[in-house]
Write an enzyme that holds these catalytic residues in place. Structure first.
Site, PDB file in Angstrom:
ATOM      1  N   LYS A 159       0.958  -1.339  -0.408  1.00 22.69           N
ATOM      2  CA  LYS A 159       0.098  -0.253  -0.353  1.00 22.69           C
ATOM      3  C   LYS A 159       1.039   1.148  -0.422  1.00 22.69           C
ATOM      4  O   LYS A 159       0.476   2.390  -0.627  1.00 22.69           O
ATOM      5  CB  LYS A 159      -0.709   0.107   1.194  1.00 22.69           C
ATOM      6  CG  LYS A 159      -2.026   1.422   0.824  1.00 22.69           C
ATOM      7  CD  LYS A 159      -2.693   1.035   2.765  1.00 22.69           C
ATOM      8  CE  LYS A 159      -2.075   2.104   3.436  1.00 22.69           C
ATOM      9  NZ  LYS A 159      -2.329   2.965   4.125  1.00 22.69           N
ATOM     10  N   ASP A 161      -6.332   1.212   1.377  1.00 22.48           N
ATOM     11  CA  ASP A 161      -6.396   1.202   2.621  1.00 22.48           C
ATOM     12  C   ASP A 161      -7.937   1.316   3.328  1.00 22.48           C
ATOM     13  O   ASP A 161      -8.809   0.448   2.570  1.00 22.48           O
ATOM     14  CB  ASP A 161      -6.603   2.868   3.099  1.00 22.48           C
ATOM     15  CG  ASP A 161      -6.993   3.565   2.415  1.00 22.48           C
ATOM     16  OD1 ASP A 161      -8.376   3.516   1.198  1.00 22.48           O
ATOM     17  OD2 ASP A 161      -7.072   5.064   2.735  1.00 22.48           O
TER      18      ASP A 161
END
Length: 251
Positions: free
Chosen positions: A119, A137
């Protein structure tokens, strides 16, 4: 599903034409550190904290030799400050030792750095290097499942499933659009369905408040008259009526 997903993205692009990463940064190193610090806290709190950090340690070389106790004190407002101190000092040491003090522009190199996962790597690649990536997220995970783009719960599998629905060139902006919508309208506990611009396309419509007037009271950030998360937002955001966030300690 592909047609509906792409239409949702087009609609969100019209609602948030100024969507951008909500972490303040001036270079890839600052974005990398800020993204690591954003775990388990808000981008706003990170943005209020990093001016003090980068003012004292502006480069990887500076942060690599920093006194951990001094860094911990600066990062205390971000929560989990001891672990985050180890990560940012550790990744700075790795940047100096392995990459000449420069942030690498490859996924396989970024994920080897302390505290850096996929991420974080995709945030840096997409926003500092212009290389497409999907940022999975908590907001992104919630919304793509609500929209039934995927039933996966593992972030890597979500990334793969959603990525298959869109051209690779759309991935970075798609991430911004979805995350902005999740922060501002499609909230976790009380989605503002009655104020949602993509309500006709949403299979989860009705999970939240459908009355338009009541829904408006749930809106956050600029649509609610409140400042966004960046202290120094892009001009396009200001031109659209957005307001900069206050510095740390401001009323």
């Amino acid at each position: 599903m592909v047609r509906r997903a792409r239409r949702i993205n087009r609609e969100l692009a019209e609602v948030y034409p100024y969507a951008h990463p909500e972490l303040d940064f001036e270079n890839p190193f600052q974005l990398l550190v800020a993204t690591v610090l954003s775990a388990q806290t808000t981008d706003l709190r990170v943005n209020q904290t990093t001016p003090g950090l980068f003012g004292r340690y502006p480069t990887p070389e500076d942060l690599a030799v920093a006194n951990p106790e001094e860094v911990e004190e600066i990062l205390r407002p971000c929560g989990f400050f001891r672990a985050k101190t180890r990560s940012v000092i550790g990744l700075s040491k790795a940047l100096v030792a392995d990459f000449g003090g420069e942030v690498p522009g490859r996924l396989e190199d970024l994920v080897k750095l302390p505290g850096v996962g996929r991420k974080t790597a995709f945030v840096v690649l997409g926003n500092a290097f212009g290389r497409p990536g999907i940022t999975v997220d908590t907001h992104f995970q919630r919304l793509v499942r609500r929209w039934r783009w995927t039933e996966e719960t593992d972030p890597d599998k979500i990334e793969a499933a959603v990525g298959a629905l869109f051209p690779k060139s759309d991935w970075t902006d798609l991430s911004h659009h979805v995350i902005w919508h999740g922060r501002r309208i499609c909230h976790a506990r009380k989605p503002a369905c009655g104020a949602c611009p993509i309500a006709p396309l949403c299979p989860a419509y009705g999970e939240g408040e459908t009355d338009p007037e009541k829904a408006k009271k749930l809106l956050k950030y600029e649509k609610g008259g409140l400042p966004g998360q960046r202290l120094n937002p892009p001009q396009a955001y200001l031109d659209a009526g957005g307001r900069p966030a206050p510095p740390l300690g401001a009323a």
